[in-house]
Design an enzyme around this catalytic site. Structure first.
Site, mmCIF file in Angstrom:
data_model
loop_
_atom_site.group_PDB
_atom_site.id
_atom_site.type_symbol
_atom_site.label_atom_id
_atom_site.label_comp_id
_atom_site.label_asym_id
_atom_site.label_seq_id
_atom_site.Cartn_x
_atom_site.Cartn_y
_atom_site.Cartn_z
ATOM 1 N N GLU A 135 0.848 -1.213 0.000
ATOM 2 C CA GLU A 135 0.000 0.000 0.000
ATOM 3 C C GLU A 135 0.878 1.256 0.000
ATOM 4 O O GLU A 135 0.586 2.224 -0.693
ATOM 5 C CB GLU A 135 -0.924 0.027 1.224
ATOM 6 C CG GLU A 135 -2.129 -0.863 1.118
ATOM 7 C CD GLU A 135 -3.000 -0.614 -0.096
ATOM 8 O OE1 GLU A 135 -3.368 0.531 -0.376
ATOM 9 O OE2 GLU A 135 -3.328 -1.597 -0.781
ATOM 10 N N TRP A 145 -8.785 9.517 -7.367
ATOM 11 C CA TRP A 145 -9.984 9.965 -8.094
ATOM 12 C C TRP A 145 -10.017 9.368 -9.491
ATOM 13 O O TRP A 145 -11.083 9.034 -10.009
ATOM 14 C CB TRP A 145 -10.056 11.501 -8.130
ATOM 15 C CG TRP A 145 -10.704 11.975 -6.865
ATOM 16 C CD1 TRP A 145 -10.083 12.339 -5.711
ATOM 17 C CD2 TRP A 145 -12.112 12.026 -6.606
ATOM 18 N NE1 TRP A 145 -11.009 12.623 -4.741
ATOM 19 C CE2 TRP A 145 -12.264 12.451 -5.269
ATOM 20 C CE3 TRP A 145 -13.252 11.764 -7.359
ATOM 21 C CZ2 TRP A 145 -13.530 12.612 -4.678
ATOM 22 C CZ3 TRP A 145 -14.511 11.922 -6.777
ATOM 23 C CH2 TRP A 145 -14.630 12.350 -5.447
ATOM 24 N N TRP A 175 1.932 2.187 -3.373
ATOM 25 C CA TRP A 175 0.992 2.954 -4.225
ATOM 26 C C TRP A 175 1.337 4.440 -4.221
ATOM 27 O O TRP A 175 1.182 5.134 -5.224
ATOM 28 C CB TRP A 175 -0.452 2.782 -3.733
ATOM 29 C CG TRP A 175 -1.144 1.582 -4.277
ATOM 30 C CD1 TRP A 175 -1.311 0.386 -3.658
ATOM 31 C CD2 TRP A 175 -1.779 1.457 -5.568
ATOM 32 N NE1 TRP A 175 -2.016 -0.471 -4.473
ATOM 33 C CE2 TRP A 175 -2.321 0.151 -5.647
ATOM 34 C CE3 TRP A 175 -1.950 2.315 -6.646
ATOM 35 C CZ2 TRP A 175 -3.011 -0.294 -6.773
ATOM 36 C CZ3 TRP A 175 -2.640 1.866 -7.765
ATOM 37 C CH2 TRP A 175 -3.154 0.579 -7.823
ATOM 38 N N TRP A 224 -15.755 14.350 -11.754
ATOM 39 C CA TRP A 224 -14.872 13.878 -10.683
ATOM 40 C C TRP A 224 -13.890 14.949 -10.220
ATOM 41 O O TRP A 224 -13.412 14.917 -9.085
ATOM 42 C CB TRP A 224 -14.113 12.628 -11.146
ATOM 43 C CG TRP A 224 -13.315 12.834 -12.391
ATOM 44 C CD1 TRP A 224 -13.783 12.742 -13.673
ATOM 45 C CD2 TRP A 224 -11.934 13.207 -12.488
ATOM 46 N NE1 TRP A 224 -12.783 13.032 -14.570
ATOM 47 C CE2 TRP A 224 -11.634 13.317 -13.863
ATOM 48 C CE3 TRP A 224 -10.924 13.468 -11.569
ATOM 49 C CZ2 TRP A 224 -10.370 13.670 -14.335
ATOM 50 C CZ3 TRP A 224 -9.666 13.809 -12.035
ATOM 51 C CH2 TRP A 224 -9.396 13.914 -13.399
ATOM 52 N N TRP A 230 -20.580 15.092 -18.075
ATOM 53 C CA TRP A 230 -20.734 15.167 -16.619
ATOM 54 C C TRP A 230 -21.862 16.105 -16.229
ATOM 55 O O TRP A 230 -22.257 16.968 -17.009
ATOM 56 C CB TRP A 230 -19.433 15.674 -15.974
ATOM 57 C CG TRP A 230 -18.241 14.825 -16.286
ATOM 58 C CD1 TRP A 230 -17.221 15.151 -17.155
ATOM 59 C CD2 TRP A 230 -17.923 13.518 -15.787
ATOM 60 N NE1 TRP A 230 -16.304 14.122 -17.213
ATOM 61 C CE2 TRP A 230 -16.716 13.109 -16.385
ATOM 62 C CE3 TRP A 230 -18.558 12.644 -14.899
ATOM 63 C CZ2 TRP A 230 -16.124 11.884 -16.127
ATOM 64 C CZ3 TRP A 230 -17.971 11.422 -14.638
ATOM 65 C CH2 TRP A 230 -16.770 11.041 -15.235
ATOM 66 N N ASN A 280 -9.449 4.548 3.216
ATOM 67 C CA ASN A 280 -9.256 4.337 1.774
ATOM 68 C C ASN A 280 -10.488 3.731 1.097
ATOM 69 O O ASN A 280 -10.877 4.149 0.007
ATOM 70 C CB ASN A 280 -8.038 3.441 1.554
ATOM 71 C CG ASN A 280 -7.724 3.262 0.089
ATOM 72 O OD1 ASN A 280 -7.545 4.247 -0.632
ATOM 73 N ND2 ASN A 280 -7.667 2.035 -0.373
HETATM 74 P P1 FAD Z 1 -2.563 2.813 5.464
HETATM 75 O O1 FAD Z 1 -3.519 1.821 4.925
HETATM 76 O O2 FAD Z 1 -2.000 2.596 6.800
HETATM 77 O O3 FAD Z 1 -1.355 2.889 4.388
HETATM 78 C C1 FAD Z 1 -0.080 3.432 4.723
HETATM 79 C C2 FAD Z 1 0.291 4.535 3.759
HETATM 80 O O4 FAD Z 1 0.379 4.048 2.419
HETATM 81 C C3 FAD Z 1 -0.702 5.667 3.693
HETATM 82 O O5 FAD Z 1 -0.528 6.566 4.771
HETATM 83 C C4 FAD Z 1 -0.382 6.288 2.333
HETATM 84 O O6 FAD Z 1 0.744 7.123 2.393
HETATM 85 C C5 FAD Z 1 -0.028 5.065 1.509
HETATM 86 N N1 FAD Z 1 -1.211 4.590 0.785
HETATM 87 C C6 FAD Z 1 -2.086 3.656 1.189
HETATM 88 N N2 FAD Z 1 -3.016 3.451 0.236
HETATM 89 C C7 FAD Z 1 -2.707 4.275 -0.786
HETATM 90 C C8 FAD Z 1 -3.289 4.524 -2.062
HETATM 91 N N3 FAD Z 1 -4.370 3.871 -2.503
HETATM 92 N N4 FAD Z 1 -2.726 5.478 -2.840
HETATM 93 C C9 FAD Z 1 -1.628 6.134 -2.431
HETATM 94 N N5 FAD Z 1 -1.038 5.937 -1.232
HETATM 95 C C10 FAD Z 1 -1.564 5.012 -0.439
HETATM 96 N N6 FAD Z 1 -3.703 9.389 0.139
HETATM 97 C C11 FAD Z 1 -3.015 10.474 0.532
HETATM 98 O O7 FAD Z 1 -2.007 10.340 1.239
HETATM 99 N N7 FAD Z 1 -3.429 11.739 0.184
HETATM 100 C C12 FAD Z 1 -4.537 11.945 -0.570
HETATM 101 O O8 FAD Z 1 -4.856 13.106 -0.890
HETATM 102 C C13 FAD Z 1 -5.294 10.817 -0.974
HETATM 103 N N8 FAD Z 1 -6.444 10.973 -1.686
HETATM 104 C C14 FAD Z 1 -7.149 9.850 -2.076
HETATM 105 C C15 FAD Z 1 -8.321 10.016 -2.827
HETATM 106 C C16 FAD Z 1 -9.043 8.912 -3.243
HETATM 107 C C17 FAD Z 1 -10.310 9.119 -4.066
HETATM 108 C C18 FAD Z 1 -8.604 7.613 -2.936
HETATM 109 C C19 FAD Z 1 -9.368 6.412 -3.378
HETATM 110 C C20 FAD Z 1 -7.441 7.435 -2.195
HETATM 111 C C21 FAD Z 1 -6.701 8.544 -1.755
HETATM 112 N N9 FAD Z 1 -5.528 8.402 -0.970
HETATM 113 C C22 FAD Z 1 -4.823 9.518 -0.592
HETATM 114 C C23 FAD Z 1 -4.973 7.067 -0.674
HETATM 115 C C24 FAD Z 1 -5.455 6.424 0.651
HETATM 116 O O9 FAD Z 1 -6.833 6.493 0.738
HETATM 117 C C25 FAD Z 1 -4.824 7.063 1.900
HETATM 118 O O10 FAD Z 1 -3.437 7.184 1.739
HETATM 119 C C26 FAD Z 1 -5.107 6.206 3.143
HETATM 120 O O11 FAD Z 1 -6.487 6.051 3.307
HETATM 121 C C27 FAD Z 1 -4.485 6.857 4.361
HETATM 122 O O12 FAD Z 1 -4.780 6.127 5.508
HETATM 123 P P2 FAD Z 1 -3.644 5.359 6.317
HETATM 124 O O13 FAD Z 1 -2.482 6.259 6.548
HETATM 125 O O14 FAD Z 1 -4.292 4.757 7.507
HETATM 126 O O15 FAD Z 1 -3.220 4.241 5.275
#
Ligand code: FAD
Length: 520
Positions: A319, A430, A322, A407, A354, A389
């Protein structure tokens, strides 16, 4: 690509990096999205150079309200940055390193102001970590040339990703646009370049002359920002409790997560009824924690494995990857990062029709769509400036497909409200939810919010927490769809709205619109 512009600036100015011109001349580290001492590449380079030459190190932070506005930084995010600056200043002072901070109203004046400060302080070597957004890369290239003209070296480091953007290519020499092969390549690269996971030490004490030579810089105070003034006292208190500042807090969270939750991460990461994820995103987004450190420590916790062994830890590492993936995409295809954020990664979706109904959009932002999971998630965003997420995927799909709202409006709303707003990850997310982005979910796969709700919040605990109107619905089936599952009277009495759309019909409309858009 702006990254090439930066590389060209280096070639053309023929900078001699890693050395110092004037004897004992001060060295500067310019902080941006890297608000930490530990495992900070440019800061370490600055410190090592200063030490080798018995020269003082000065740290600099320039706050540009215009920059914050251009990046749609949310008040919560700005507040988090300012709080972290306070900690950084204290931590640096313990090492006799001043952190000089000031405000530059207009972002375009920043390079000239940096030149002015370097000249004033007798500096001939400036360091910073690279930010990969288009304007930032262009600004860096400008600064390389501007400073080179005055005999000052501006050295930049790749720090924010675990693997440097551009390092991974397919066998055909192409940039990956699909996560899975990219991830295999990311992993192989790290197996072959273990040094990429080396966690760097924080700087030690400054040269003895720093205190006397730059005494006034130690008085510098954290500036304020207009966005921060929009927060009330109660909100400030709430955010500082939820997201305490400082890199030691980030390390504590990482440690706690790895010890208590990471083992089951692969099984429960899509559940929203409890806190199963790390909530490290605000720290990673502001650079209070480095992604390298996060992956390196998780790898150690997994007995030295990045992949395999403990499925929970391996899944968490993937994750974090990503985050790298989306930054690599941004560097290679910078067209996605225009001022108005209006480019689809996949051009075939440019002509999808849209909707722009502000009233409907507001019902989504305010959590009044009548779809309990969507409303709970949007209300959490409003209150916590954060969202899980899975819910980010559900609400982005709901806005762009069930409501057919552009979007880009949702992307903007997220940036304006998230404490962890990060252009690349947000745009990528997005793009995924609306199926217009890099490696998206196929457009014909449309999340059914009801099924998502039942899967991720089976007992309705999350919904009850955020949608108090539905709190009295004890039935675990009815809470997800009160008007159709025998709880209409309770929902109605509490003033909870009926669903804004009927999913089957809105799904059919979305499929039609996407198909027509592709054919156009
Ligand atoms: P954990 O599940 O603990 O993951 C650890 C770290 O991995 C996160 O803190 C993040 O840095 C990274 N990560 C995890 N999942 C993703 C992912 N899908 N994409 C990119 N990085 C990821 N993340 C942001 O940091 N900033 C945003 O502005 C952002 N906008 C998002 C918008 C949408 C529509 C979606 C679907 C996802 C977005 N994310 C964003 C990714 C993700 O949702 C968040 O990083 C995550 O929910 C943060 O929670 P956590 O730190 O507990 O994640």
């Amino acid at each position: 690509r702006p990254i090439d512009t930066l590389n060209r600036a280096y070639e053309e100015t023929n900078e001699v990096r890693g050395s110092i011109n004037g004897k004992n001349a001060a060295v500067v580290h310019w902080f941006k999205n890297d608000l930490r001492l530990k495992d900070n590449r440019a800061l370490k380079m600055a410190y090592d150079l200063a030490q080798a030459n018995n020269a003082p190190l000065i740290c600099l932070y320039i706050l540009s309200p215009q920059d914050l506005t251009a990046h749609l930084a949310s008040p919560a995010r700005v507040d988090f940055v300012l709080r972290n600056l306070k900690v950084l200043k204290i931590d640096l002072e313990k090492l006799d390193i001043p952190l000089y901070m000031e405000t530059q109203e207009k972002r375009r004046t920043v390079p000239n102001r940096i030149l002015e400060l370097c000249e004033q302080w007798g500096v001939n070597h400036l360091f910073a970590n690279i930010e990969y957004e288009v304007d930032e890369l262009r600004r860096e290239a400008k600064l390389v040339r501007l400073l080179a003209d005055k005999g000052i070296v501006f050295e930049t480091a790749h720090d924010s990703c675990v693997v440097t953007p551009g390092a991974l290519q397919s066998q055909q020499g192409k940039q990956y646009a699909v996560f899975s092969p990219w991830y295999r390549s990311w992993m192989n690269y790290l197996h072959q370049h273990e040094q990429n996971l080396t966690v760097l030490e924080a700087p030690g004490a400054n040269s003895s002359s720093a205190r006397s030579q730059f005494a006034d810089l130690f008085d510098s105070q954290v500036p304020d920002a207009p966005a921060n003034k929009r927060l009330g006292k109660e909100e400030k208190q709430r955010f500082s409790k939820m997201y305490p500042e400082g890199e030691s807090e980030a390390m504590r969270r990482l440690d706690r997560f790895l010890k208590t939750k990471a083992n089951d991460y692969n099984k429960v990461r899509s559940m929203v009824d409890n806190e199963y994820t790390s909530v490290l995103s605000p720290y990673l987004a502001a650079g209070v924690l480095s992604a390298r450190t996060a992956v390196s420590i998780a790898k150690d916790a997994n007995g030295g494995y990045l992949d395999g062994k403990n499925a929970g830890l391996a899944s968490w590492i993937s994750e974090v990857a990503w985050r790298d993936f989306y930054k690599h995409v941004l560097v290679h295809w910078p067209f996605i990062c225009t001022k108005s954020m209006n480019k689809c990664f996949k051009p075939e979706f440019t002509n999808v029709e849209w909707e722009y109904d502000s009233e409907i959009f507001t019902r989504w932002t305010e959590g009044q769509t009548g779809v309990p999971l969507v409303d709970a998630a949007m209300r959490q965003l409003k209150h916590d400036a954060w969202m899980h997420n899975r819910n980010r995927m559900v609400v982005s799909s709901f806005l762009s497909k069930d409501l057919m709202i552009d979007w880009r409006r949702g992307e903007r709303h997220f940036m304006e409200n998230l404490v962890d707003g990060d252009f690349a990850s947000n745009h990528g997310g997005w793009g995924f939810g609306s199926s217009t982005g890099v490696d998206p979910q196929p457009y014909f796969r449309i999340f059914n919010p009801l099924l998502q709700s039942e899967k991720s919040d089976p007992n309705g605990e999350y919904i009850r927490k955020w949608v108090p109107e539905l709190r009295d619905i004890k039935d675990r089936k009815a809470i997800h769809d009160p008007y159709n599952r025998g709880a209409a009277a309770v929902a109605q009495k509490a003033g909870y709205p009926r669903a804004i759309v009927e999913h089957a019909a809105s799904r059919a409309r979305a499929l039609q619109r996407y198909k027509e858009g592709i054919a156009r």
